[in-house]
Design a protein around this motif. Structure first.
Motif, PDB file in Angstrom:
ATOM      1  N   GLY A   1      23.374 -15.466  -4.848  1.00 50.49           N
ATOM      2  CA  GLY A   1      22.540 -16.536  -4.320  1.00 50.49           C
ATOM      3  C   GLY A   1      21.083 -16.396  -4.728  1.00 50.49           C
ATOM      4  N   PHE A   2      20.270 -17.323  -4.237  1.00 56.22           N
ATOM      5  CA  PHE A   2      18.832 -17.333  -4.455  1.00 56.22           C
ATOM      6  C   PHE A   2      18.199 -16.242  -3.606  1.00 56.22           C
ATOM      7  N   LYS A   3      17.286 -15.466  -4.186  1.00 60.93           N
ATOM      8  CA  LYS A   3      16.660 -14.350  -3.483  1.00 60.93           C
ATOM      9  C   LYS A   3      15.150 -14.532  -3.413  1.00 60.93           C
ATOM     10  N   LEU A   4      14.606 -14.157  -2.275  1.00 67.14           N
ATOM     11  CA  LEU A   4      13.166 -14.166  -2.062  1.00 67.14           C
ATOM     12  C   LEU A   4      12.795 -12.823  -1.458  1.00 67.14           C
ATOM     13  N   GLY A   5      11.863 -12.118  -2.088  1.00 63.70           N
ATOM     14  CA  GLY A   5      11.521 -10.786  -1.612  1.00 63.70           C
ATOM     15  C   GLY A   5      10.031 -10.525  -1.591  1.00 63.70           C
ATOM     16  N   ILE A   6       9.630  -9.601  -0.739  1.00 61.19           N
ATOM     17  CA  ILE A   6       8.255  -9.117  -0.701  1.00 61.19           C
ATOM     18  C   ILE A   6       8.305  -7.599  -0.761  1.00 61.19           C
ATOM     19  N   GLN A   7       7.240  -7.022  -1.269  1.00 66.02           N
ATOM     20  CA  GLN A   7       7.169  -5.573  -1.383  1.00 66.02           C
ATOM     21  C   GLN A   7       5.726  -5.109  -1.283  1.00 66.02           C
ATOM     22  N   GLY A   8       5.574  -3.882  -0.967  1.00 62.82           N
ATOM     23  CA  GLY A   8       4.259  -3.260  -0.922  1.00 62.82           C
ATOM     24  C   GLY A   8       4.411  -1.801  -1.269  1.00 62.82           C
ATOM     25  N   GLY A   9       3.310  -1.177  -1.639  1.00 60.04           N
ATOM     26  CA  GLY A   9       3.428   0.228  -1.981  1.00 60.04           C
ATOM     27  C   GLY A   9       2.138   0.851  -2.432  1.00 60.04           C
ATOM     28  N   LEU A  10       2.309   2.045  -2.934  1.00 65.76           N
ATOM     29  CA  LEU A  10       1.183   2.852  -3.376  1.00 65.76           C
ATOM     30  C   LEU A  10       1.275   3.125  -4.865  1.00 65.76           C
ATOM     31  N   PRO A  11       0.190   2.911  -5.596  1.00 63.75           N
ATOM     32  CA  PRO A  11       0.187   3.246  -7.016  1.00 63.75           C
ATOM     33  C   PRO A  11       0.183   4.762  -7.213  1.00 63.75           C
ATOM     34  N   LEU A  12       0.780   5.188  -8.300  1.00 63.81           N
ATOM     35  CA  LEU A  12       0.857   6.598  -8.649  1.00 63.81           C
ATOM     36  C   LEU A  12       0.283   6.787 -10.051  1.00 63.81           C
TER      37      LEU A  12
ATOM     38  N   LEU B   1      16.736  -4.173   3.049  1.00 61.42           N
ATOM     39  CA  LEU B   1      15.575  -3.290   2.965  1.00 61.42           C
ATOM     40  C   LEU B   1      15.780  -2.453   1.719  1.00 61.42           C
ATOM     41  N   ASN B   2      14.730  -2.315   0.894  1.00 63.88           N
ATOM     42  CA  ASN B   2      14.916  -1.525  -0.320  1.00 63.88           C
ATOM     43  C   ASN B   2      13.753  -0.600  -0.609  1.00 63.88           C
ATOM     44  N   LEU B   3      14.080   0.442  -1.328  1.00 67.26           N
ATOM     45  CA  LEU B   3      13.119   1.401  -1.860  1.00 67.26           C
ATOM     46  C   LEU B   3      13.202   1.290  -3.371  1.00 67.26           C
ATOM     47  N   SER B   4      12.051   1.281  -4.024  1.00 67.72           N
ATOM     48  CA  SER B   4      12.072   1.167  -5.474  1.00 67.72           C
ATOM     49  C   SER B   4      10.871   1.875  -6.086  1.00 67.72           C
ATOM     50  N   TYR B   5      10.923   1.979  -7.384  1.00 68.74           N
ATOM     51  CA  TYR B   5       9.861   2.552  -8.186  1.00 68.74           C
ATOM     52  C   TYR B   5       9.562   1.541  -9.279  1.00 68.74           C
ATOM     53  N   THR B   6       8.307   1.191  -9.485  1.00 69.51           N
ATOM     54  CA  THR B   6       7.953   0.262 -10.547  1.00 69.51           C
ATOM     55  C   THR B   6       7.210   1.003 -11.641  1.00 69.51           C
ATOM     56  N   GLY B   7       7.619   0.756 -12.874  1.00 69.57           N
ATOM     57  CA  GLY B   7       6.936   1.298 -14.041  1.00 69.57           C
ATOM     58  C   GLY B   7       6.630   0.175 -15.010  1.00 69.57           C
TER      59      GLY B   7
ATOM     60  N   THR C   1       0.001   3.743 -17.908  1.00 68.43           N
ATOM     61  CA  THR C   1       1.251   3.305 -17.296  1.00 68.43           C
ATOM     62  C   THR C   1       1.001   2.977 -15.838  1.00 68.43           C
ATOM     63  N   TRP C   2       1.467   1.794 -15.403  1.00 68.38           N
ATOM     64  CA  TRP C   2       1.446   1.432 -13.988  1.00 68.38           C
ATOM     65  C   TRP C   2       2.697   2.035 -13.368  1.00 68.38           C
ATOM     66  N   ASN C   3       2.527   2.876 -12.368  1.00 69.21           N
ATOM     67  CA  ASN C   3       3.631   3.465 -11.619  1.00 69.21           C
ATOM     68  C   ASN C   3       3.358   3.246 -10.145  1.00 69.21           C
ATOM     69  N   SER C   4       4.396   2.907  -9.390  1.00 66.95           N
ATOM     70  CA  SER C   4       4.206   2.742  -7.957  1.00 66.95           C
ATOM     71  C   SER C   4       5.496   3.033  -7.213  1.00 66.95           C
ATOM     72  N   ALA C   5       5.335   3.509  -5.983  1.00 65.60           N
ATOM     73  CA  ALA C   5       6.446   3.691  -5.045  1.00 65.60           C
ATOM     74  C   ALA C   5       6.400   2.511  -4.094  1.00 65.60           C
ATOM     75  N   ASN C   6       7.562   1.853  -3.873  1.00 65.51           N
ATOM     76  CA  ASN C   6       7.584   0.572  -3.178  1.00 65.51           C
ATOM     77  C   ASN C   6       8.562   0.562  -2.009  1.00 65.51           C
ATOM     78  N   LEU C   7       8.226  -0.240  -1.017  1.00 60.80           N
ATOM     79  CA  LEU C   7       9.118  -0.561   0.098  1.00 60.80           C
ATOM     80  C   LEU C   7       9.149  -2.079   0.180  1.00 60.80           C
ATOM     81  N   GLY C   8      10.362  -2.657   0.232  1.00 57.69           N
ATOM     82  CA  GLY C   8      10.445  -4.104   0.213  1.00 57.69           C
ATOM     83  C   GLY C   8      11.566  -4.657   1.073  1.00 57.69           C
ATOM     84  N   VAL C   9      11.531  -5.968   1.245  1.00 54.42           N
ATOM     85  CA  VAL C   9      12.553  -6.709   1.981  1.00 54.42           C
ATOM     86  C   VAL C   9      12.962  -7.892   1.117  1.00 54.42           C
ATOM     87  N   ILE C  10      14.273  -8.137   1.008  1.00 52.32           N
ATOM     88  CA  ILE C  10      14.798  -9.279   0.258  1.00 52.32           C
ATOM     89  C   ILE C  10      15.685 -10.092   1.184  1.00 52.32           C
ATOM     90  N   TYR C  11      15.506 -11.402   1.123  1.00 54.63           N
ATOM     91  CA  TYR C  11      16.405 -12.304   1.844  1.00 54.63           C
ATOM     92  C   TYR C  11      17.182 -13.102   0.807  1.00 54.63           C
TER      93      TYR C  11
END
Length: 170
Positions: A22-33, A139-145, A152-162
């Motif tokens: 289905g269609f997904k909508l998510g938000i996330q936040g985190g800290l850059p590394l 609820l998800n945990l992720s890493y963005t590179g 390199t942009w690196n971050s540790a993330n916590l997010g929610v997807i509906y």
């Protein structure tokens, strides 16, 4: 060897679990590394996308998003330095594997376009682990590179997807 292949196929297609089509909508936040740790204090992001269930175990999809890193302000008694905010527009394909009814893992991979001045963007990847909180909420945990030219942009993330489910029944 043939039995191993049959067992693998049974595991992939035989489990009765619910993929999240289905269609997904998510938000996330985190800290850059790493490289951006001193220049950016934290970031927020939003994603939209669609996933198609390829059987009961695997989802394949496409996502687009926005990442906004809030710049640090360094202040001394005589000098105040404002660094620029960092912004990206990721465009990616995604794959998710659902080994159980409430747990998934996967990756978003593609490109991230740089939005702020002097930011050309680069290769984008985001490994993700998700836990269902309800039928459509994760609820998800992720890493963005994001591989940029000189950093390199690196971050540790916590997010929610509906997930807005499709009208189809399985």
């Amino acid at each position: 060897m043939k039995q191993t292949v049959y067992v693998f196929v049974f595991i992939l297609f035989g489990w009765s679990i619910n993929a999240q089509e289905g269609f997904k909508l998510g938000i996330q936040g985190g800290l850059p590394l790493g490289d951006f740790n001193d220049a950016v204090s934290l970031f927020v992001g939003a994603d939209v996308g669609y996933s198609w269930a390829l059987g009961e175990l695997v989802d394949l999809g496409a996502t687009a998003g926005f990442i906004h890193g809030f710049a640090e302000t360094f202040q001394d008694q005589a000098v105040s330095v404002d660094l620029p905010n960092v912004q990206f527009f990721p465009l990616a394909a995604s794959i998710r594997i659902w080994p159980s009814n409430s747990f998934s893992f996967g990756i978003h991979a593609g490109t991230a376009l740089g939005i702020n001045e002097g930011n050309d963007g680069g290769l984008y990847y985001r490994p993700i682990i998700g836990f269902l909180l309800g039928p459509q909420t994760e609820l998800n945990l992720s890493y963005t590179g994001i591989q940029l030219d000189e950093s390199t942009w690196n971050s540790a993330n916590l997010g929610v997807i509906y997930t807005f489910p499709t009208g189809r029944r399985r």
